[in-house]
Design an enzyme around this catalytic site. Structure first.
Site: not given
Length: 505
Positions: A16, A349, A79, A43, A336
């Site tokens: 992402t 995100i 959402k 990976i 990350l």
């Protein structure tokens, strides 16, 4: 005259973060520089259901991607907020809804009037006065209407998305490659540093290929291949405030219409997420390994799924915190690689998006002005710390004492600014947003009230409204919200009509 323009951008890692960066750079920078992304299919990434906050729509708008195209390509749903179950007490439930609450009057936010009305017994729960928090549990959804008055709740519906993270990365890859981004398959074997200043000069792949660049974007995940392993930037651990350090993720079969909200249910040593997609439901259990074993956590997750699991659970380990510098020399870490503050409020995100926007705003030349670097890092740290405190609030503001984990969270010391926020709100319901922090006043208010931080008093200007008008004001706002929600279509019906998924694998 020396040409100092950035000519070659190299992105280490896909997923992402990598493909969001590649897509945004391709769109904004155009043909001004080459963009190369290196990733290895060996990976891989975890295809989980991903939740977001409303800011992602701004990113999609930048790329020229509309909701229909986005939802169809990612098997997504909409959402309106997050439902929190069992957080302050077992049996409690509240929704942190996006958007506004009620109707502000003059300089005072609606919740100040609500506090007085609640004390007088003439107000319902705060959730009754927001279109998002009323519509979500009823399974209703629609985007903002354009054929209603501007002050109607239907004209200002804030929403975000649930989507398949793997499909999103694939979608962005197609977008980026169509605009000239070059992808290289392979593992990075070595990072070459310039001997004079320690800047990254090139990446060396296992195949022997050398990929040089001016600006390097580290999207290599927790490993921090460039920012940490090569540049030894350092990491600020905040697990003493956010103690969960493990997660187990698994998809399950859908058993009903997708809810237009994420569910976060507190468990004995952490919490469980539920994210509904069009083709399946994403689930995960975030927990503290000091209070629960991996096997116990897996059993808790599998015992609380809506439907049959789809595949084996995937285990993740993490440490909450952030790099001491998100931008070090000519490397900028995203996702990350820059840090992790757990997925409780779906901010991961957003922080990728924010990092990309910040980098484009402060886009450097090849001399990498330390003034820009310092400013970028200061803003990144501010953002992480404000989000960090918002997450800590959920854990600390609890009355639960039924497990050692919740006892620890309830009694732990907290950052000074968060303590000040809580004391001020408990005193008179006041909240003052700190600059450009991500979460707005309605978000903080909903979570503090949901976690049973009830103000003792209210702003004295509330008393300018006559007592006999207060109950009518509350009833009027509640009625308007209910009338608007009645007019909204069901979430599933809206998806079926406008944006059914293109892919279901």
């Amino acid at each position: 005259m020396t040409d100092l323009r950035i000519k070659h951008i190299v992105i280490a890692g896909g997923g992402t973060a990598g493909w969001m960066a590649a897509a945004a750079f391709a769109k904004v920078l155009g043909g001004d520089c080459t963009i190369r992304l290196v990733e290895s299919e060996e990976i891989g990434t975890v295809r989980v259901g991903e939740g977001t906050v409303p800011h992602l729509k701004l990113f999609n708008d930048l790329l020229g991607i509309d909701d229909v195209e986005f939802i169809r390509n990612t098997s997504g749903t909409f959402k309106l907020g997050v439902q929190f179950n069992d957080w302050a007490r077992l049996g409690d439930s509240y929704i942190h809804g996006f958007g506004s609450i009620g109707h502000d009057i003059s300089l005072l936010p609606f919740h100040q009037f609500w506090i007085k009305a609640r004390q007088r017994g003439v107000a319902e729960d705060i959730g009754a006065y927001s279109i998002n928090t009323v519509a979500a549990p009823r399974g209703k959804f629609m985007p903002s209407a354009t054929d209603v008055p501007k002050d109607s709740p239907l004209a200002n519906i804030a929403y975000a998305y649930h989507f398949d993270a793997g499909l999103y990365a694939r979608f962005l890859r197609r977008y980026a490659e169509q605009r000239g981004v070059r992808r290289s398959e392979g593992k990075i074997a070595r990072v070459e540093l310039r001997p004079d200043d320690g800047f990254v000069a090139a990446l060396h792949l296992e195949s022997g290929e050398r990929i040089a660049g001016d600006l390097f974007i580290d999207c290599s995940g927790f490993r921090g291949l460039l920012i940490e392993q090569a540049l030894h930037t350092g990491f600020d651990d905040c697990s003493h405030w956010l103690p969960c350090d493990r997660a187990i993720a698994v998809g399950c079969e859908r058993t009903g219409p997708p809810t237009p909200y994420t569910r976060a249910t507190a468990r004995p040593a952490g919490w469980q997420w539920r994210i509904p997609l069009q083709h399946r439901t994403g689930n995960g259990h975030v927990y503290c390994s000091a209070h629960m074993s991996d096997d116990e956590a897996t059993a808790v997750l599998l015992a609380n799924l809506d439907g049959a699991p789809l595949g084996e659970p995937h285990r993740l380990r993490f440490t909450t915190g952030m790099r001491k510098q998100a931008w070090n020399r000519n490397v900028v870490a995203l996702g990350l690689a820059a840090g992790f503050l757990e997925p409780l409020e779906s901010t991961s995100i957003y922080m990728i998006q924010s990092g990309i926007a910040r980098l484009l705003e402060m886009f450097p030349q090849r001399d990498f002005s330390p003034v820009l670097v310092d400013r970028y890092n200061a803003r990144s740290r501010f953002e992480y710390e404000r989000i960090r405190d918002f997450l800590i609030l959920h854990y600390h503001a609890t009355e639960r004492d039924d497990t050692p984990f919740w006892n620890t969270c309830r009694t732990m010391s907290i950052p000074a600014q968060l303590d000040e926020y809580i004391r001020l709100f408990r005193d008179s319901g006041r909240f003052y947003r700190d600059g450009e922090e991500m979460f707005s006043t309605p978000s903080w208010v909903q979570v503090m009230l949901g976690q049973r931080i009830m103000p003792r008093g209210y702003h004295p200007l509330v008393d300018q409204m006559p007592e006999h008008d207060l109950a009518g004001f509350m009833a009027s706002v509640g009625q308007v919200v209910n009338t608007c929600v009645e007019a909204m279509p069901m979430h599933q019906a809206f998806i079926d009509r406008v944006c059914p998924a293109m892919e279901t694998a």
